[in-house]
Design a protein around this motif. Structure first.
Motif, PDB file in Angstrom:
ATOM      1  N   THR A  94       0.835  -1.206   0.000  1.00 14.99           N
ATOM      2  CA  THR A  94       0.000   0.000   0.000  1.00 14.99           C
ATOM      3  C   THR A  94       0.870   1.255   0.000  1.00 14.99           C
ATOM      4  N   LYS A  95       1.861   1.291   0.870  1.00 18.26           N
ATOM      5  CA  LYS A  95       2.729   2.466   0.961  1.00 18.26           C
ATOM      6  C   LYS A  95       3.522   2.674  -0.322  1.00 18.26           C
ATOM      7  N   THR A 117      -4.922   7.410  -5.294  1.00 22.19           N
ATOM      8  CA  THR A 117      -4.547   7.144  -3.907  1.00 22.19           C
ATOM      9  C   THR A 117      -4.575   5.643  -3.656  1.00 22.19           C
ATOM     10  N   ASN A 155      -4.692   3.113  -0.129  1.00 18.43           N
ATOM     11  CA  ASN A 155      -4.764   2.996   1.328  1.00 18.43           C
ATOM     12  C   ASN A 155      -5.180   1.588   1.730  1.00 18.43           C
ATOM     13  N   ILE A 161      -5.595  11.587   1.298  1.00 13.96           N
ATOM     14  CA  ILE A 161      -5.288  10.447   2.171  1.00 13.96           C
ATOM     15  C   ILE A 161      -4.702   9.351   1.303  1.00 13.96           C
ATOM     16  N   THR A 162      -3.433   9.075   1.448  1.00 13.59           N
ATOM     17  CA  THR A 162      -2.790   8.027   0.659  1.00 13.59           C
ATOM     18  C   THR A 162      -1.599   7.455   1.414  1.00 13.59           C
ATOM     19  N   THR A 177      -1.645   5.177   3.769  1.00 12.12           N
ATOM     20  CA  THR A 177      -1.860   5.002   5.204  1.00 12.12           C
ATOM     21  C   THR A 177      -2.769   3.815   5.480  1.00 12.12           C
ATOM     22  N   THR A 178      -2.922   3.509   6.768  1.00 13.28           N
ATOM     23  CA  THR A 178      -3.834   2.458   7.209  1.00 13.28           C
ATOM     24  C   THR A 178      -4.933   3.085   8.056  1.00 13.28           C
TER      25      THR A 178
END
Length: 257
Positions: free
Chosen positions: A163-164, A176, A178, A243-244, A246-247
């Motif tokens: 994801t990161k 994005t 996440n 928002i990208t 992240t968890t």
């Protein structure tokens, strides 16, 4: 948070969290492609019902998420996607020294590698459109660990890392990526375990849920598939443009401990 005009592909979505995400995305106006490895009349009927209930186009595409070519083929058969929800997953519990090799390989393939393949297939179309959302369904076990779940924990930690990386590679491109990290979610699979747990522990339903199944979840409440689906919709909306990588934990406080 309308998603009208967007196409969403949700892997592993003929039941449980995946189905909940598909329904919530459809409610928000997105056309949806649901998926599993089976190809039954009821799978296609389920897609038709989602479409009819919410006034969107909904289709079912069979694809085996343990196979790279099926993962990439799913995106091709769907005609690409604006929103990709990587949800497919399986579980197996065993001490490491007894963990069957074939189970390890299957869990890594379905829970982790499938997300790599679908994302790789979906990103060119998202880049061309200048917009895209990748939402990976990880787990509280993507942030912490439990004994006897080596493959699952490894795969879910891998999903968080993937994801990161995808977020960094797509930053500034309108895309994005996440990860949602649920704790225990009340799915049909979990629901089916409750009677057995009641017998083993000689407890009533509410006690076995609170004291056994939700022992690590401070809220002592299951998350629902609708709540996970709602989080998917939020991450797919304009409100989450920045928002990208992240968890988001939906775990009743599990990872706060």
């Amino acid at each position: 948070m309308t998603l009208k005009g967007k196409r969403a592909v949700i892997t592993g979505s003929n039941s449980g969290i995946g189905l909940g995400a598909a329904i919530e995305l459809a409610k928000a106006g997105a056309d949806v492609v649901i998926n599993s490895f089976t190809d039954r009349d009821e799978d296609h009927a389920l897609a038709a019902k989602i479409g009819a209930d919410h006034g969107v186009k909904a289709t079912y595409i069979a694809a085996d998420m343990s196979k790279a070519e099926d993962c990439r083929g799913l995106i091709e058969k769907a005609g690409g996607c604006d929103i990709l929800v990587n949800n497919a997953g399986i579980q197996f519990v065993s001490p490491i020294e007894d963990f069957p090799i074939e189970k390890w390989n299957a869990i890594i393939a379905i829970n982790l590698s499938s997300a790599f393949h679908t994302t790789a297939a979906a990103l060119p179309g998202m880049r061309k459109a200048g917009w895209g959302r990748v939402v990976n369904i990880a787990s509280a076990h993507g942030l912490t660990a439990s004994p006897f779940k080596s493959a699952y924990v490894a795969a879910k930690h891998g999903i968080v890392g993937l994801t990161k990386t995808v977020a960094l590679e797509t930053a500034g491109q309108g895309i994005t990526c996440n990860a949602i990290c649920p704790g225990y979610v009340l799915t049909p699979l979990v629901e089916a375990q409750i009677p057995d747990q009641m017998k083993v522990h000689n407890m009533d339903r509410e006690t076995v849920i609170r004291e056994v199944m939700l022992d690590r979840q401070p809220s002592r409440q299951f998350a629902t598939v609708e709540e996970i689906g709602g989080t998917v919709v939020f991450l797919s909306s304009a409100a989450a443009n920045q928002i990208t990588g992240t968890t988001i934990s939906v775990d009743g406080g599990w990872t706060a401990m």
